[in-house]
Design an enzyme around this catalytic site. Structure first.
Site: not given
Ligand code: NDP
Length: 443
Positions: A124, A164
């Site tokens: 990562k 991510d």
């Molecule tokens: P994105 O950046 O596309 O979206 C993240 C979302 O979560 C946004 O809505 C963001 O809001 C919100 N968010 C992020 N940090 C916080 C926080 N500290 N508190 C509240 N809301 C938060 O990321 P992904 O959708 O790709 O990832 C989401 C989760 O899924 C993560 O945990 C990631 O590790 C996991 N994941 C992702 C994969 C992938 O293929 N993308 C694969 C496996 C797991 P805002 O826009 O306001 O920051």
């Protein structure tokens, strides 16, 4: 192995890394029994070799904003374990990124990748760069500066990063462009690339779709139909969007989404048209979820998460530790009978305990959200073979991988009358890595 002793030792050697300690402490007690059935593991100190990353790179990233001001950020890559294949795991851009968070993610990734049965090790990376409010040109310059350091540590057979939080198709494309310029090869290092750069169809959808496929497998064990079920989702990024898309297709009712400012509650359910609005809002204009509430005249709650809203199923899809023990109790009291995790480590230890005690269908992250890295693995295969599969082909393979992960969880997590998916996923993921480490000798 005594799980507590190993953990105390790691805490002493690596203080101030709470997320890393949390991830390790979630896994160790569940594998203790099977580990202790193999005295050869203990003799070769397998557990410490598995918990401590192979190596970590850290570097300064220097970039210039649109006004000519120079900034510095930190960049990292944690290469955790490559026994099964090249290091593989996403890159996160978020102001909270530090080594504790990346070490927890790389540790988890190793087990997750093992579960997929594809040849991928765990890693990562990321930066404490905050992409919010940055122009396209600033994002490009940052991605290029980040890759100027990272490129020498990665490669198609060494370490293959992906996206991510804060890193989607746009950022992967900028990083891959710079990687190709420096490495002078076009072998697909970095997954999550756009189709025009040699990426795979269904990769953007994979984590969200995969989570729904895993949920369907869990529901099947209790003869529950997804149709008409009320689902709360957190986040509104990549994972949350495609989880919602698949649920709409299956006629479930998604009533919440969120971002780091708050959540919206739409009792009518988010339909296709409303989801299109969210995708445009988030992916194009990079706006706030509160704008949805204004557009569709529904409730918006600032500074809160959606777990107080009544639902049948909860799918946390934003970030780590976003669902507390109190939230879990509220969900259970409101009749929630399934939780399937799109985000990594979204539930705190107290929440996990509550779900396990209630014996609901609880699909932990490393099993439920493994669809993303699975299709990344399929992207690597297509790049190596210099061909591309159709969306249907990739989707079919994704379904079959999620089904097989579910089967492994059931096999290793069976307890009297119910399935402990946490134990199942941890034991299945661990055993493959452990056997591989034993086979290749002391390294
Ligand atoms: P994105 O950046 O596309 O979206 C993240 C979302 O979560 C946004 O809505 C963001 O809001 C919100 N968010 C992020 N940090 C916080 C926080 N500290 N508190 C509240 N809301 C938060 O990321 P992904 O959708 O790709 O990832 C989401 C989760 O899924 C993560 O945990 C990631 O590790 C996991 N994941 C992702 C994969 C992938 O293929 N993308 C694969 C496996 C797991 P805002 O826009 O306001 O920051």
């Amino acid at each position: 192995m005594k799980a507590n002793k190993v953990l105390d030792n790691l805490k002493r050697r690596f203080p101030n890394e709470p997320e890393y300690h949390q991830a390790v402490s979630e896994v160790l007690p569940t594998i203790e029994e099977v580990y202790n059935q193999h005295p050869e593991f203990e003799k070769s100190n397998l557990i410490e070799r598995l918990c401590i990353p192979d190596r970590i790179f850290s570097f300064r990233v220097t970039w210039v904003d649109d006004k000519g001001q120079v900034h510095t950020n930190m960049g990292y890559r944690v290469q955790h374990n490559n026994v099964i294949g090249p290091y593989k795991g996403g890159i996160r851009f978020h102001s909270s990124v530090n080594l504790s968070i990346l070490k927890f993610l790389a540790f988890e990734q190793t087990f997750k990748n093992s579960l997929t049965a594809l040849p991928m090790g765990g890693g990562k990376g990321g930066s404490d760069f905050n992409p919010k409010g940055k122009s396209n040109a600033e994002i490009m310059r940052f991605c290029q500066a980040f890759m100027m350091e990272l490129w020498r540590h990665i490669g198609p057979e060494t370490d293959v990063p992906a996206g991510d939080i804060g890193v989607g198709g746009r950022e992967v494309a900028y990083m891959y462009g710079m990687y190709k310029k420096l490495a002078r090869e076009n072998t697909g290092t970095l997954t999550g690339k756009g189709i025009e750069l040699g990426g795979s169809l269904i990769r953007p959808e994979a984590t969200g779709y995969g989570n729904v496929y895993f949920l369907l497998e869990m529901l099947k064990t209790r003869n529950i139909d997804i149709k008409g079920k009320v689902v709360t989702i957190s986040g509104s990024g990549n994972v949350a969007q495609y989880t919602t898309e698949k649920l709409i297709e299956l006629e479930a009712k998604v009533v919440t989404m969120s971002d780091s400012n708050g959540y919206i509650y739409d009792p009518e359910g988010i339909d296709r048209e409303k989801l299109n609005y969210i995708m445009e809002l988030k992916n194009l204009y990079r706006g706030r979820i509160s704008e949805y509430a204004e557009q569709y005249n529904c409730k918006y709650v600032e500074g809160a998460r959606p777990w107080g809203e009544k639902c049948d199923i909860a799918m946390p899809s934003a970030t780590q530790n976003e669902l507390t023990g109190e939230d879990a109790k509220t969900l259970l009291a409101n009749g929630c009978f399934a939780v399937s995790e799109g985000a990594n480590m979204p539930s705190t230890p107290e929440a996990i305990d509550a779900f396990l005690e209630a014996k609901i269908l609880y699909g932990p992250d490393k099993a439920a959200n493994a669809g993303g890295v699975s299709v990344s693995g399929l992207e690597m295969t297509q790049n190596s073979m210099k061909l591309s599969w159709s969306a249907e082909e990739v989707d079919e393979k994704l379904k079959s991988i999620m089904k097989s992960i579910h089967e492994q969880c059931v096999k290793y997590g069976q307890q009297e009358g119910w399935v402990n998916y946490v134990k199942g996923a941890n034991v299945a993921g661990f055993m493959k890595v452990a056997k591989g480490m034993m086979a290749q000798g002391i390294l």
